[in-house]
Design an enzyme around this catalytic site. Sequence first.
Site, mmCIF file in Angstrom:
data_model
loop_
_atom_site.group_PDB
_atom_site.id
_atom_site.type_symbol
_atom_site.label_atom_id
_atom_site.label_comp_id
_atom_site.label_asym_id
_atom_site.label_seq_id
_atom_site.Cartn_x
_atom_site.Cartn_y
_atom_site.Cartn_z
ATOM 1 N N GLY A 172 0.818 -1.215 0.000
ATOM 2 C CA GLY A 172 0.000 0.000 0.000
ATOM 3 C C GLY A 172 0.845 1.255 0.000
ATOM 4 N N GLY A 206 -0.244 4.518 0.217
ATOM 5 C CA GLY A 206 -0.980 5.704 0.639
ATOM 6 C C GLY A 206 -0.112 6.583 1.517
ATOM 7 N N PHE A 207 -0.739 7.430 2.328
ATOM 8 C CA PHE A 207 0.020 8.335 3.188
ATOM 9 C C PHE A 207 0.926 7.570 4.154
ATOM 10 C CE2 PHE A 207 -3.664 11.145 2.170
ATOM 11 C CZ PHE A 207 -2.937 12.174 1.581
ATOM 12 N N VAL A 257 -2.025 -7.945 -3.996
ATOM 13 C CA VAL A 257 -1.780 -9.009 -3.026
ATOM 14 C C VAL A 257 -3.074 -9.758 -2.761
ATOM 15 C CG1 VAL A 257 -0.988 -9.556 -0.695
ATOM 16 C CG2 VAL A 257 0.111 -7.713 -1.992
ATOM 17 N N GLU A 292 -17.440 18.700 2.096
ATOM 18 C CA GLU A 292 -16.663 19.338 1.039
ATOM 19 C C GLU A 292 -17.262 19.063 -0.337
ATOM 20 O OE1 GLU A 292 -12.431 19.406 3.501
ATOM 21 O OE2 GLU A 292 -12.753 17.875 1.972
ATOM 22 N N ALA A 312 -5.348 11.478 7.443
ATOM 23 C CA ALA A 312 -4.003 11.476 6.872
ATOM 24 C C ALA A 312 -2.923 11.724 7.918
ATOM 25 C CB ALA A 312 -3.919 12.526 5.760
#
Length: 451
Positions: free
Chosen positions: A35, A37-38, A103, A194, A341
Amino acid sequence: MNVNHSNITITESACKIADEICLPDTYLPRVVVIGGGFAGLALVEKLKHKEVQVVLIDKNNFHQFQPLFYQVATSALEPDSIVFPFRKQINGYKNVLFRLAEVEEIQPSTNTIITNKGNVHFDYLVLATGTTTNFFGMDSVESHSLGMKDIRDSLNIRHMMLQNLEQAAITCDDKERDALTNFVIVGGGPAGVEMAGALAEFCKYILPKDYPEYPSSIMNIYLIEAVGELLGAMSDKASSKTLKYLKDLKVKVLFNESVSDYDGSLVTTKSGKTILAKNLIWTAGVKGQFPKGIDEKHVVRGNRLKTNFFLMVEGYKNIFAIGDIAALISKDTPKGHPQVAQAAIQQGKWLGNSLLKIIKDKPVKPFEYKDKGSLATVGKRKAVADLGKFKFAGYFAWLLWSIVHLLSISGFRNRLMVGFNWAVSYFTYEKSNRLIIRNFKPKSLVNETEE
């Protein structure tokens, strides 16, 4: 201490094993990170040039900046502004490798992961696989609506919106036109708020110019929230200010309501209310996603992996979890850390530093999360901020939100593109080109075609 890279070589035998992904042989401990990501990237950054071989595996070849998905969905940004190639990210990291694969299974007993491209052996495994949209078992809602957890979701929302607006200009059926121009957003967290604000500004500033065939008042935006407030994780001030901003933008906010059914045209709530809409965007929940192979007794609420204070998955000595997938359950965090995040980045950085000590059997301090505050924007020049004791809203909060997000985007070019788009939008209320590059088909129709 830096790595002696001369010892990392590819041998013939390593590439002749048909069921394995080819990797350089090394005397160093191999850390496999699933992964990008952040959390995953923060970990990789900390391990670069260290005495480990790092293998980053992801089903995409790019990092996605999720906080701005809603801007891609509403044509404010182009997708290449908020995605960044992994290979460009790790360029120059001699001890870091990237492999494009999905995976499928983890085999802890043999320290092996099985992917759709071959097997990979590890000394240490880090799961940073994040979350996916949680529809809470409502198949009909899942089949006819869109989540917002992937850049492809954002593009699907954009194409769905534009196609439906174009169809609304064609049809002479008033009921059909209403359904095509009504938008329902489920979930009053940051993503939902948002998205609602961005759609409302699209309705206010773009619709009259692009679609003079009908008044902008025809486009109705509904935000459905299951409890009695918005942004439940933030302060009461942030919640009340957000509600005011959305009402100013003519968003219809429905509190204490939850969706029970959706057939692609009619939204039904548990209280019996119905809304005619062919656009439903689901931001009401997420659940962890990870490969099979982890004992189910270590999986907790939200399909997250329970870890100890060292982010080690319960029951394993060399498997770790970070980011949204990790649930560090304690007296102070009974539900785990927030799936945001900043928590993911802090965990990635901490594990990067700590893993090097763990490998050398050195003592490690437990992970401690430091909440730096929360920000959410509701359209242009309006945002809310909770920064410790300081809670404020309005233009300054929006400016702070813009700066924080701009600096967090990967790549100078991407920051420049986003900054330029925002500057143009600030003065002109204009958005990117509203192009329908490909036809969007709801999942329900795609499934019918496959059958």
